[in-house]
Design a protein around this motif. Structure first.
Motif, PDB file in Angstrom:
ATOM      1  N   SER A 144       0.963  -1.303   0.122  1.00 18.33           N
ATOM      2  CA  SER A 144      -0.087   0.175   0.128  1.00 18.33           C
ATOM      3  C   SER A 144       0.809   1.278   0.070  1.00 18.33           C
ATOM      4  N   ARG A 183      -7.208   2.653  -8.307  1.00 20.77           N
ATOM      5  CA  ARG A 183      -8.062   1.833  -8.547  1.00 20.77           C
ATOM      6  C   ARG A 183      -8.140   1.504 -10.326  1.00 20.77           C
ATOM      7  N   VAL A 204      -8.204  -4.869  -6.829  1.00 18.47           N
ATOM      8  CA  VAL A 204      -8.630  -4.063  -5.704  1.00 18.47           C
ATOM      9  C   VAL A 204      -9.894  -4.683  -4.855  1.00 18.47           C
ATOM     10  N   LEU A 244     -13.674  -2.474  -1.339  1.00 19.72           N
ATOM     11  CA  LEU A 244     -13.132  -1.280  -1.621  1.00 19.72           C
ATOM     12  C   LEU A 244     -13.312  -0.591  -2.828  1.00 19.72           C
ATOM     13  N   PHE A 270     -10.239   4.827  -0.098  1.00 19.22           N
ATOM     14  CA  PHE A 270      -9.711   3.601  -0.498  1.00 19.22           C
ATOM     15  C   PHE A 270      -8.223   3.662  -0.089  1.00 19.22           C
ATOM     16  N   MET A 271      -7.626   4.837  -0.359  1.00 24.17           N
ATOM     17  CA  MET A 271      -6.199   4.781   0.067  1.00 24.17           C
ATOM     18  C   MET A 271      -6.019   4.440   1.735  1.00 24.17           C
ATOM     19  N   LEU A 321      -6.339   0.652   2.139  1.00 20.42           N
ATOM     20  CA  LEU A 321      -5.814  -0.074   1.512  1.00 20.42           C
ATOM     21  C   LEU A 321      -4.742  -1.029   2.473  1.00 20.42           C
ATOM     22  N   TYR A 361      -4.941  -4.744   3.465  1.00 22.98           N
ATOM     23  CA  TYR A 361      -4.708  -5.909   2.496  1.00 22.98           C
ATOM     24  C   TYR A 361      -3.214  -6.193   2.322  1.00 22.98           C
ATOM     25  N   ASP A 362      -2.420  -5.559   3.055  1.00 18.85           N
ATOM     26  CA  ASP A 362      -0.891  -5.781   2.722  1.00 18.85           C
ATOM     27  C   ASP A 362      -0.573  -7.079   3.054  1.00 18.85           C
TER      28      ASP A 362
END
Lengths: 291, 291
Positions: B125, B142, B176, B180, B188-189, B192, B195-196
């Motif tokens: 991210s 995205r 994506v 999100l 979104f940012m 994120l 999900y790393d």
């Protein structure tokens, strides 16, 4: 003979056909010497023959004047890299205002193959012998090993870049020992093993520095043109091509951080015929055909 | 508005000029939806806009019928790889009778960059954040991470191969997370990083097998089209590109032992403008200009 060629040209050029195109698939300098006359007469030319574009500059200029005077097209994509998009790509870059910084590449499938295979375990002369048996070299391997074919391709690209290069301006490192330049093919092949030690030493020296040997051609914007064996980093893109691949790398003002690279088999009847045919279709489109 | 576009087209299309060309540098589907009408009216189109060629097949066929009916030219080299010779090369191969076995590549400079840089030390991210700051992503990342842009490029090449593909036929692995997909860019940012861990696991798994992760697109002659993260051998050509390089590999009947490869920066205003300009010059040549 020249008279037969003249009769042939008269035969194909008839008034009831709107366009005449000559496809020259020879490697003849004599045929290439007639291009100017044909282009001036409005005959289009499509060719993989390198001789015209790598002839002396005076003839090169005469060719392109003849083309303009005759309103004819002269297409020669197959002269460098056969079916790989090389001449084309270079011309698009230049015509749209890009500036070419340098062009580097492996322009000979034969020399690519020899140095991809040569790792010091089998003598270099044996690899040449084997490549000749497999049809990867010209009938006389000296035509490849002399580097003259690569020099001609550099001249073609250099002039396309706008450089006023003559063939003798290219610094060529020939792999043909001077003593073996003359004489029969058989005598050459028989003598070649005497030079294996020298090339083995070059390889060993390169390896000691963590490098590999590749036969490359390089053109700079300043007009420097060199052809010869180069030590390249083992991770260099040119070090990792396979078989008889050619690779051409364009560094330009637009492609400065990363160059534009075209890679793939750059010789052989099928891919060369494909390139000639593609030029013929392009000619048809220029002449108004709807494809 | 649509009415303004109509007035604009009427304005440029005047009887005392022999040719009209519209250069569409938008990414608008609405503008692309007018191409068929313009081509049928004899107006040439040059464009980097992917929307028309990746629209539904019915429209795609209508476009090309309109082009034939209007005897107009439709040029779109810049839609794939910007200034890299991709569409062009593919068309030359096909028109000269080659058979395409497969096309594989990295078609997104953004995704190329993200996975060239991502080595597990910095969170994915954060790399996305940094790439966005440096202008390497669309304003909404995205648009890149969804893989839709790559899918459109595959559709364009697939249809050029002669396949009857629709956008929904492409199996796309989106990066994506479904949760999100909606919402603001900022939301979104901000989300994120959650999900790393998942992507770090994929990288670790690939590494355990001696592989690297790359986001690729693949087309087969049978019509299979897939876009997504792939584990590649560390020595694979696609594993060793730099920065935002694109790379496209054509395997064909002629280029079977070794594929034809085109590589280099495949996005950005300069190289895209270069490709559009080159198409415009090609159009001029088709229309009889002597360049």
């Amino acid at each position: 003979t020249a008279a037969e060629v003249t009769r042939f040209v008269e035969h194909v050029r008839v008034d009831y056909l709107p366009h005449t195109v000559l496809v020259d698939c020879t490697a003849s300098a004599a045929i290439a010497g007639r291009y100017a006359e044909w282009l001036a007469a409005g005959i289009h030319i499509v060719t993989p023959n390198k001789k015209a574009n790598s002839a002396d500059l005076a003839y090169y200029h005469r060719l392109h004047e003849a083309r303009r005077a005759g309103a004819s097209h002269y297409l020669y994509e197959a002269t460098v890299g056969a079916g790989l998009p090389v001449v084309h790509t270079l011309r698009d870059l230049r015509e749209t205002g890009d500036e070419i910084t340098s062009i580097e590449g492996i322009f000979s499938g034969t020399l690519a193959y020899l140095f991809n295979v040569y790792d010091g375990r089998v003598a270099f002369s044996e690899i040449v012998q084997e490549a000749r048996r497999r049809g990867f070299t010209e009938p006389d391997p000296r035509d490849d090993l002399s580097g003259q074919d690569v020099a001609r391709k550099l001249i073609i690209l250099g002039r396309e870049m706008g450089l006023t290069l003559e063939l003798q301006d290219v610094r060529v490192e020939s792999l043909v020992p001077a003593e073996l330049a003359g004489g029969s093919i058989e005598a050459f092949m028989a003598q070649l093993p005497r030079y294996d030690a020298a090339i083995a030493e070059r390889l060993a020296a390169a390896r000691a520095r963590g490098k590999v040997l590749r036969y490359t051609g390089t053109l700079s914007a300043a007009g420097e043109a060199t052809v010869g064996l180069k030590e390249l980093d083992a991770h260099h893109a040119f070090a990792n091509i396979a078989l008889t691949d050619n690779v051409v790398r364009f560094a330009t003002r637009r492609y400065c951080d990363n160059p534009l690279i075209v890679q793939g088999p750059g010789a052989g009847p099928e891919v060369t015929a494909g390139a000639v045919f593609a030029d013929l279709l392009r000619l048809a489109a220029y002449l108004g055909a709807r494809l």
